[in-house]
Design an enzyme around this catalytic site. Structure first.
Site, short mmCIF file in Angstrom:
data_model
loop_
_atom_site.label_atom_id
_atom_site.label_comp_id
_atom_site.label_asym_id
_atom_site.label_seq_id
_atom_site.Cartn_x
_atom_site.Cartn_y
_atom_site.Cartn_z
N ASN A 9 -3.64 3.16 -8.52
CA ASN A 9 -4.54 4.21 -8.01
C ASN A 9 -3.87 5.55 -8.32
OD1 ASN A 9 -6.07 6.02 -6.58
ND2 ASN A 9 -5.46 5.27 -4.55
N LYS A 11 -4.98 8.44 -7.81
CA LYS A 11 -5.36 9.54 -6.90
C LYS A 11 -5.72 10.76 -7.75
CE LYS A 11 -2.56 7.29 -3.46
NZ LYS A 11 -1.83 7.34 -2.21
N HIS A 94 -10.36 3.93 1.18
CA HIS A 94 -8.94 4.28 1.12
C HIS A 94 -8.61 5.17 2.31
CE1 HIS A 94 -5.18 6.02 -0.17
NE2 HIS A 94 -5.06 5.00 -1.00
N GLU A 96 -6.96 7.77 2.62
CA GLU A 96 -7.12 9.21 2.37
C GLU A 96 -8.60 9.61 2.46
OE1 GLU A 96 -4.90 9.28 -1.29
OE2 GLU A 96 -3.14 8.70 -0.14
N GLU A 166 -3.23 -1.58 3.25
CA GLU A 166 -2.33 -0.45 2.99
C GLU A 166 -1.97 0.23 4.30
OE1 GLU A 166 -2.77 1.20 -1.27
OE2 GLU A 166 -4.36 2.10 -0.08
N GLY A 172 2.86 6.67 0.14
CA GLY A 172 3.46 7.90 -0.36
C GLY A 172 4.69 8.34 0.40
N SER A 211 3.85 2.37 -1.10
CA SER A 211 5.20 2.51 -1.68
C SER A 211 5.66 1.25 -2.42
CB SER A 211 6.22 2.92 -0.61
OG SER A 211 5.87 4.20 -0.08
P1 13P Z 1 1.90 4.87 -2.95
O1 13P Z 1 2.18 3.65 -3.80
O2 13P Z 1 2.16 6.15 -3.66
O3 13P Z 1 2.57 4.75 -1.61
O4 13P Z 1 0.32 4.86 -2.66
C1 13P Z 1 -0.30 3.72 -2.21
C2 13P Z 1 -1.76 3.92 -2.25
O5 13P Z 1 -2.30 4.67 -1.46
C3 13P Z 1 -2.53 3.20 -3.28
O6 13P Z 1 -3.88 3.26 -3.03
#
Ligand code: 13P
Length: 249
Positions: A9, A11, A94, A96, A166, A172, A211
């Site tokens: 992903n 983002k 997601h 976010e 997640e 992140g 992560s």
């Molecule tokens: P990270 O791998 O950067 O922690 O992000 C995970 C994520 O949100 C994937 O959708």
């Protein structure tokens, strides 16, 4: 056993040029047999990525979609438009999107339905915040998010989803869930799925995200109820993402 899937992903990162580099690198790479790989790229990268991924192993995905098929929704993008650009899957729910863009369970269900109507595979994301975990509410939150969608779908629709657990506190932050923490929630998800249908529970791909890196992927992916990864930051580096894909074999 579900086919392992490693999905990146990006983002709001990356570029069309990076998508082209990924396409070339993955076409030449040797991946373990039976491992599926995908990249969820920003809307403006979709077409270039679709061309770059042709003939290679990478499947193309988007990161969100409108709940509507068309109409006066300035700035929105429909599932059909994503398909036309070559996308085959799309992230829905997601954390976010939930926390920064106010998508609640009803909005997530509507987007899952829109994705299915457009012939896209929805990758439904679930996860608890640190406060919810510390309050002992992890399973209640995650299974609540799952049931809010699954109760609104019929059996045939449920079978078309991919799930991604997640934990919000691991996204992140560099603070990944331990394999034991992740497996415990994945096991609870599997048990919840079995209440709908035992076959569904056995066949559903349930990915872990938060992560995930080349150096912790193998210990997570070896867990019995973890069928792959949803990778954020580490999916922007070809060597690192390739190493994660290789550890899924
Ligand atoms: P990270 O791998 O950067 O922690 O992000 C995970 C994520 O949100 C994937 O959708």
């Amino acid at each position: 056993m579900p086919t392992p899937l490693i999905a990146g992903n990006w983002k709001m990162n990356g570029s069309r040029a990076l998508a082209e580099e990924f396409g070339r690198a993955f076409r030449d790479a040797s991946l373990p047999e039976g491992v599926a790989v995908a990249l969820m790229v920003p809307f403006p990268c979709l077409e270039a990525a679709g061309r770059a991924f042709e003939g290679g192993p990478l499947a193309l995905g988007a990161q969100t979609l409108s709940q509507h098929p068309s109409g006066a929704f300035t700035g929105e993008v429909s599932g059909e438009m994503l398909r036309e650009c070559g996308a085959r899957m799309v992230l829905v729910g997601h954390s976010e999107r939930r926390s920064l863009f106010g998508e609640d369970d009803a909005a997530v269900l509507a987007r899952v339905q829109a994705a299915l109507d457009a012939g896209l595979t929805p990758v439904l994301c679930l996860g608890e915040t640190l406060e919810e975990r510390d309050a002992g509410r992890t399973e209640a939150v995650v299974l609540g998010q799952l049931e809010a969608v699954f109760d609104g779908l019929d059996a045939a629709q449920r079978g078309q989803l991919v799930l991604a657990y997640e934990p919000v506190w691991a996204i992140g932050t560099g603070r990944t869930a331990t394999p034991e923490q992740a497996q415990a929630v994945h096991g609870a998800i599997r048990t919840c799925l079995a209440r709908y249908d035992a076959g569904l529970a056995a066949a559903m791909q349930v990915l872990y995200g938060g992560s995930m890196k080349a150096d912790n992927a193998a210990e997570l992916l070896v867990q019995p109820d973890i069928d792959g990864g949803l990778v954020g930051g580490a999916s922007l580096k070809i060597d690192e993402f390739l190493a994660i894909c290789q550890s899924a074999g």
